[in-house]
Design a protein around this motif. Structure first.
Motif, PDB file in Angstrom:
ATOM      1  N   LEU A 127       0.834  -1.197   0.000  1.00  0.00           N
ATOM      2  CA  LEU A 127       0.000   0.000   0.000  1.00  0.00           C
ATOM      3  C   LEU A 127       0.869   1.249   0.000  1.00  0.00           C
ATOM      4  O   LEU A 127       2.062   1.204   0.355  1.00  0.00           O
ATOM      5  CB  LEU A 127      -0.926  -0.003   1.225  1.00  0.00           C
ATOM      6  CG  LEU A 127      -1.882  -1.190   1.353  1.00  0.00           C
ATOM      7  CD1 LEU A 127      -2.664  -1.097   2.658  1.00  0.00           C
ATOM      8  CD2 LEU A 127      -2.818  -1.261   0.161  1.00  0.00           C
ATOM      9  N   VAL A 128       0.277   2.356  -0.411  1.00  0.00           N
ATOM     10  CA  VAL A 128       1.038   3.599  -0.463  1.00  0.00           C
ATOM     11  C   VAL A 128       1.576   3.968   0.913  1.00  0.00           C
ATOM     12  O   VAL A 128       2.744   4.392   1.065  1.00  0.00           O
ATOM     13  CB  VAL A 128       0.158   4.732  -1.029  1.00  0.00           C
ATOM     14  CG1 VAL A 128       0.913   6.050  -1.020  1.00  0.00           C
ATOM     15  CG2 VAL A 128      -0.319   4.403  -2.424  1.00  0.00           C
ATOM     16  N   GLN A 129       0.774   3.813   1.951  1.00  0.00           N
ATOM     17  CA  GLN A 129       1.214   4.145   3.303  1.00  0.00           C
ATOM     18  C   GLN A 129       2.361   3.247   3.749  1.00  0.00           C
ATOM     19  O   GLN A 129       3.286   3.700   4.442  1.00  0.00           O
ATOM     20  CB  GLN A 129       0.043   4.013   4.295  1.00  0.00           C
ATOM     21  CG  GLN A 129      -1.101   4.976   4.048  1.00  0.00           C
ATOM     22  CD  GLN A 129      -2.036   4.513   2.928  1.00  0.00           C
ATOM     23  OE1 GLN A 129      -1.852   3.436   2.345  1.00  0.00           O
ATOM     24  NE2 GLN A 129      -3.033   5.333   2.620  1.00  0.00           N
ATOM     25  N   GLU A 130       2.332   1.993   3.343  1.00  0.00           N
ATOM     26  CA  GLU A 130       3.417   1.075   3.704  1.00  0.00           C
ATOM     27  C   GLU A 130       4.708   1.445   2.983  1.00  0.00           C
ATOM     28  O   GLU A 130       5.810   1.380   3.570  1.00  0.00           O
ATOM     29  CB  GLU A 130       3.000  -0.356   3.367  1.00  0.00           C
ATOM     30  CG  GLU A 130       1.874  -0.880   4.230  1.00  0.00           C
ATOM     31  CD  GLU A 130       1.397  -2.241   3.770  1.00  0.00           C
ATOM     32  OE1 GLU A 130       0.968  -3.041   4.621  1.00  0.00           O
ATOM     33  OE2 GLU A 130       1.438  -2.511   2.545  1.00  0.00           O
ATOM     34  N   GLN A 131       4.591   1.814   1.720  1.00  0.00           N
ATOM     35  CA  GLN A 131       5.787   2.243   0.991  1.00  0.00           C
ATOM     36  C   GLN A 131       6.420   3.468   1.651  1.00  0.00           C
ATOM     37  O   GLN A 131       7.641   3.505   1.867  1.00  0.00           O
ATOM     38  CB  GLN A 131       5.426   2.547  -0.463  1.00  0.00           C
ATOM     39  CG  GLN A 131       5.016   1.343  -1.273  1.00  0.00           C
ATOM     40  CD  GLN A 131       4.770   1.700  -2.727  1.00  0.00           C
ATOM     41  OE1 GLN A 131       4.998   2.832  -3.159  1.00  0.00           O
ATOM     42  NE2 GLN A 131       4.297   0.741  -3.508  1.00  0.00           N
ATOM     43  N   ASP A 132       5.593   4.450   1.981  1.00  0.00           N
ATOM     44  CA  ASP A 132       6.122   5.659   2.612  1.00  0.00           C
ATOM     45  C   ASP A 132       6.751   5.349   3.971  1.00  0.00           C
ATOM     46  O   ASP A 132       7.788   5.926   4.335  1.00  0.00           O
ATOM     47  CB  ASP A 132       5.004   6.689   2.783  1.00  0.00           C
ATOM     48  CG  ASP A 132       4.456   7.170   1.452  1.00  0.00           C
ATOM     49  OD1 ASP A 132       5.176   7.039   0.434  1.00  0.00           O
ATOM     50  OD2 ASP A 132       3.316   7.684   1.423  1.00  0.00           O
TER      51      ASP A 132
END
Length: 313
Positions: free
Chosen positions: A165-170
């Protein structure tokens, strides 16, 4: 018997030139008396040109022209003739349009003190102008690839799995970014490398006082200025340090700019690996262990989500 004055003495054509008043003078192979005739007249000799000085005793042999007036010594060779005085019927080598050794003399427009300029020749031709690069000089073009190759290249790009997910990547990239800042802080403090003071920035007290891009810039400047000895790097790889640092810059942009497109799994792992290489070349074992654990954790999440409904990978 009335004495014969010096002025009335017959001139000997074989006498050498002297600048003493009253002595015979020689100019362009002709002999005349400077005391009897006064200053050298530019019209006294056939085909004599205005703008050329008389030769001295140490000048080239009789019959060759002198140096043009109003021309700097270093550039006089551009305009100086290469042969002696020609007959009146010969073509004037300095008239506009005349070819001199394959070059064409351009008219200067009759300006006072001007000298004809050889077209296509520039004394500063070896110096490249600031607005010119190597692509303006001699170059070539390759043959275009066949139509089948172009068609294969312009197809839709293959899809790579994206299971994070985008939040996990960040979150993963931000943790790597912060740990690399700590790594750079410890490296500079350990070897007491100088940090230039800047008016718009506070002095460094903690790693977070500088962003990762600023730490990268500082390390690159220290490397290019040869402030970092090769012995403090892994296997003395001083030449690879700048490349390794630049490869990690994208990680900071990906962590701080959430508006960027979502990255596929391979790209995320590649960015974490780039941070791992920075810790390795700076010989920070603790940082390597931390980033490597993040890499393995990210890899496990990606593998677990493969084939799971709701994830494109």
């Amino acid at each position: 018997m009335r004495p014969v004055h010096h002025r009335e003495r017959a001139l000997d054509p074989t006498e050498s030139y002297s600048r003493t008043p009253g002595a015979p003078s020689r100019s362009f192979g002709h002999v005349q008396s400077s005391a009897a005739t006064g200053p050298l007249s530019p019209y006294a000799l056939p085909k004599q040109r205005v703008g050329f000085e008389r030769q001295s005793d140490d000048a080239p042999a009789s019959g060759s022209l002198g140096t043009p007036r109003n021309v700097a010594p270093e550039t006089a060779c551009r305009y100086g003739p290469t042969s002696g005085v020609q007959p009146a019927s010969a073509q004037d080598p300095f008239s506009p349009g005349t070819t001199v050794r394959g070059q064409v003399l351009e008219d200067t427009g009759g300006r006072s003190g001007s000298v004809p300029v050889i077209s296509g020749f520039d004394a500063r031709s070896s110096r490249r102008p600031s607005s010119r690069d190597e692509f303006d000089g001699p170059h070539q073009f390759l043959h275009p690839p066949p139509a089948g190759v172009v068609a294969a290249q312009e197809r839709d790009l293959p899809h790579f799995p994206t299971n994070l997910l985008v939040q996990e990547q960040d979150a993963f990239l931000s943790r790597v970014n912060d740990r690399l800042s700590q790594c750079a802080f410890d490296f500079i403090a350990k070897y007491q490398f100088p940090i230039p003071l800047e008016q718009d920035k506070r002095p460094v007290q903690v790693p977070s006082d500088r962003e990762w891009t600023e730490w990268v810039y500082l390390l690159k400047r220290l490397a290019t200025k040869r402030r970092i000895p090769a012995r403090v790097l892994y296997q003395g790889q001083i030449k690879q340090l700048v490349t390794v640092l630049e490869n990690s810059l994208e990680m900071r942009h990906a962590a701080k700019h959430q508006s960027r497109p979502v990255k596929d799994d391979r790209n995320v792992l590649q960015l974490i690996s780039a941070g791992l290489q920075v810790a390795k070349i700076l010989k920070d074992a603790a940082c390597m262990e931390y980033i490597n654990s993040l890499y393995l954790q990210t890899e496990r999440i990606i593998e677990a989500r493969k084939g799971t409904p709701g994830f494109p990978g």
